[in-house]
Design a protein around this motif. Structure first.
Motif, mmCIF file in Angstrom:
data_model
loop_
_atom_site.group_PDB
_atom_site.id
_atom_site.type_symbol
_atom_site.label_atom_id
_atom_site.label_comp_id
_atom_site.label_asym_id
_atom_site.label_seq_id
_atom_site.Cartn_x
_atom_site.Cartn_y
_atom_site.Cartn_z
ATOM 1 N N LYS A 94 0.861 -1.177 0.000
ATOM 2 C CA LYS A 94 0.000 0.000 0.000
ATOM 3 C C LYS A 94 0.899 1.229 0.000
ATOM 4 N N VAL A 95 1.015 1.881 -1.145
ATOM 5 C CA VAL A 95 1.956 2.994 -1.281
ATOM 6 C C VAL A 95 1.271 4.201 -1.909
ATOM 7 N N SER A 96 1.906 5.349 -1.761
ATOM 8 C CA SER A 96 1.482 6.583 -2.415
ATOM 9 C C SER A 96 2.739 7.280 -2.902
ATOM 10 N N VAL A 97 2.577 8.394 -3.584
ATOM 11 C CA VAL A 97 3.760 9.103 -4.075
ATOM 12 C C VAL A 97 4.644 9.561 -2.909
ATOM 13 N N HIS A 98 4.048 9.786 -1.735
ATOM 14 C CA HIS A 98 4.829 10.194 -0.555
ATOM 15 C C HIS A 98 5.753 9.075 -0.085
ATOM 16 N N THR A 99 5.446 7.836 -0.482
ATOM 17 C CA THR A 99 6.300 6.703 -0.131
ATOM 18 C C THR A 99 7.691 6.872 -0.719
ATOM 19 N N LEU A 100 7.813 7.557 -1.841
ATOM 20 C CA LEU A 100 9.125 7.823 -2.444
ATOM 21 C C LEU A 100 9.995 8.651 -1.498
ATOM 22 N N ARG A 101 9.385 9.612 -0.810
ATOM 23 C CA ARG A 101 10.120 10.443 0.159
ATOM 24 C C ARG A 101 10.572 9.593 1.344
ATOM 25 N N HIS A 102 9.682 8.726 1.825
ATOM 26 C CA HIS A 102 10.062 7.820 2.917
ATOM 27 C C HIS A 102 11.203 6.895 2.483
ATOM 28 N N SER A 103 11.128 6.422 1.259
ATOM 29 C CA SER A 103 12.145 5.499 0.744
ATOM 30 C C SER A 103 13.489 6.199 0.591
ATOM 31 N N PHE A 104 13.461 7.444 0.136
ATOM 32 C CA PHE A 104 14.679 8.261 0.015
ATOM 33 C C PHE A 104 15.403 8.333 1.359
ATOM 34 N N ALA A 105 14.668 8.686 2.405
ATOM 35 C CA ALA A 105 15.264 8.836 3.734
ATOM 36 C C ALA A 105 15.788 7.501 4.267
ATOM 37 N N THR A 106 14.996 6.446 4.089
ATOM 38 C CA THR A 106 15.387 5.121 4.585
ATOM 39 C C THR A 106 16.627 4.605 3.875
ATOM 40 N N HIS A 107 16.697 4.777 2.577
ATOM 41 C CA HIS A 107 17.849 4.295 1.801
ATOM 42 C C HIS A 107 19.118 5.070 2.135
ATOM 43 N N LEU A 108 18.980 6.373 2.398
ATOM 44 C CA LEU A 108 20.142 7.163 2.840
ATOM 45 C C LEU A 108 20.667 6.637 4.176
ATOM 46 N N LEU A 109 19.746 6.359 5.078
ATOM 47 C CA LEU A 109 20.129 5.859 6.399
ATOM 48 C C LEU A 109 20.824 4.509 6.287
ATOM 49 N N GLU A 110 20.298 3.645 5.438
ATOM 50 C CA GLU A 110 20.885 2.314 5.251
ATOM 51 C C GLU A 110 22.279 2.394 4.623
ATOM 52 N N ASN A 111 22.528 3.470 3.876
ATOM 53 C CA ASN A 111 23.846 3.657 3.263
ATOM 54 C C ASN A 111 24.827 4.390 4.159
ATOM 55 N N GLY A 112 24.404 4.660 5.409
ATOM 56 C CA GLY A 112 25.320 5.241 6.390
ATOM 57 C C GLY A 112 25.273 6.747 6.528
ATOM 58 N N THR A 113 24.316 7.418 5.897
ATOM 59 C CA THR A 113 24.203 8.872 6.022
ATOM 60 C C THR A 113 23.756 9.244 7.426
ATOM 61 N N ASP A 114 24.413 10.247 7.999
ATOM 62 C CA ASP A 114 24.091 10.689 9.351
ATOM 63 C C ASP A 114 22.653 11.201 9.405
ATOM 64 N N LEU A 115 21.958 10.861 10.489
ATOM 65 C CA LEU A 115 20.544 11.229 10.651
ATOM 66 C C LEU A 115 20.347 12.747 10.623
ATOM 67 N N ARG A 116 21.351 13.493 11.099
ATOM 68 C CA ARG A 116 21.228 14.957 11.116
ATOM 69 C C ARG A 116 21.184 15.528 9.708
ATOM 70 N N TYR A 117 21.956 14.940 8.792
ATOM 71 C CA TYR A 117 21.932 15.397 7.406
ATOM 72 C C TYR A 117 20.601 15.051 6.744
ATOM 73 N N ILE A 118 20.076 13.873 7.052
ATOM 74 C CA ILE A 118 18.789 13.463 6.491
ATOM 75 C C ILE A 118 17.695 14.417 6.967
#
Length: 351
Positions: free
Chosen positions: A288-312
């Motif tokens: 169950k997704v919407s276009v806003h899911t892309l924004r959630h996915s962007f943040a989650t994928h950055l976090l999984e790649n080691g990006t600091d939470l403050r930058y996100i």
């Protein structure tokens, strides 16, 4: 512009509004309407369907019934105060709607509505299964009405806000994102989908982008007047920049990055939502997704790649780090390091 409605006769309502060709065209869409020349008013059948149609035609915030017509001055003042304080159009509409529905429910003027009346109304919202966010917004609207508009600082308004549900956002994996992008053949639509994901944009932010907001030299996108009237910068990926160059050569936008059909206005939020819904269906995404899911996915994928939470947090434009921390609950980065006790047992059995 306000539309005043009151009982005319048994089974009929009178409808009065400022004359304009547009307003006359609207009322003519109501089945069973009649023009009463002697009274200079329109009359429509008194039933729920006709009333709902009036709301759709003229806007809920503009339709007032006789029981609370005397509060129209307060409603006008409330609307003006929200504008003066630079509240977004969306918030203005929401607050006016909450106050209007409160008046409809109690059939009292605002000055005669007390804390118990408001609690009773909020209880009705709970019984109607309205979300905690919806009820919380209603409380904010009533506080603005009494404290900010009427300047009643000592108002007894100790109504507790409802506890919000702690729902985790739905997130696409990288393969699902790729499938969605690949399912879009139209270059303009593909550019919109890719930009929202690559920069973590809200759909309204993508719709409102201007050409000048794209900083190709610094690989940044300037988001202006976003949620909370805040500006920020976010990422412009190299792949996205190359696609935008192709897009510019073909579509040649002049003002808005993504123009609407007539070229004078930007593409609508609903149009973008439809593009995503079609793409997700075509890609075979079952979540169950919407276009806003892309924004959630962007943040989650950055976090999984080691990006600091403050930058996100900065990239998303979150005011509080606690808002961004929700992505730690859906990230697979740390969970992958944890071994299930079942696996330990089964490994021992194999040995």
């Amino acid at each position: 512009m306000f539309v005043h409605v009151k009982k005319y006769s048994e089974g009929f309502l009178s409808v009065k509004f400022p004359y304009s060709v547009e307003n006359v065209e609207k009322i003519r869409k109501v089945d069973g309407r009649k023009w009463i020349e002697s009274d200079k008013i329109w009359v429509i059948p008194d039933n729920e369907d006709r009333i709902k149609l009036l709301y759709r035609l003229f806007g809920k915030d503009n339709v007032f019934f006789e029981n609370y017509e005397y509060d129209k001055d307060t409603m006008i003042a409330l609307k003006n105060e929200l504008k003066i304080r630079n509240y977004s159009v969306k918030t203005q509409k929401a607050y006016l709607g909450h106050v209007r529905r409160l008046l409809q429910f109690h059939k009292k003027c605002i000055d005669n509505i007390d804390k118990d009346d408001i609690k009773l109304y909020l209880l009705r919202l709970v019984d109607a299964n309205k979300s905690a966010a919806y009820i919380d917004q209603a409380v904010s609207a009533f506080k603005f009405l009494y404290i900010d508009l009427k300047n009643i600082d000592d108002v007894d308004f100790d109504i507790k806000r409802p506890k919000r549900e702690q729902k985790l956002p739905s997130v696409l994996n990288t393969n699902e994102v790729f499938k969605i992008i690949e399912s879009v053949d139209n270059l303009k639509h593909r550019a919109i989908i890719m930009l929202i994901y690559s920069a973590g944009l809200r759909v309204s932010e993508a719709a409102n982008l201007r050409i000048e907001d794209i900083d190709s030299k610094r690989n940044l996108i300037h988001i202006k007047g976003a949620k909370g009237k805040k500006d920020r910068y976010t990422l412009l990926s190299n792949a996205m920049l190359e696609l935008l160059r192709q897009y510019f050569k073909i579509y040649r936008p002049e003002c808005w990055l993504f123009e609407g059909q007539n070229g004078e206005k930007h593409i609508t939020v609903r149009s973008i939502q439809k593009v995503f819904e079609k793409a997700a269906f075509k890609a075979g995404v079952k979540k169950k997704v919407s276009v806003h899911t892309l924004r959630h996915s962007f943040a989650t994928h950055l976090l999984e790649n080691g990006t600091d939470l403050r930058y996100i947090q900065e990239l998303l434009g979150h005011a509080s780090p606690s808002t961004t921390e929700i992505y730690t609950h859906v990230s697979e980065r740390d969970f992958a390091k944890i071994q299930s006790p079942l696996d330990r047992i089964m490994n021992k059995v194999k040995l």
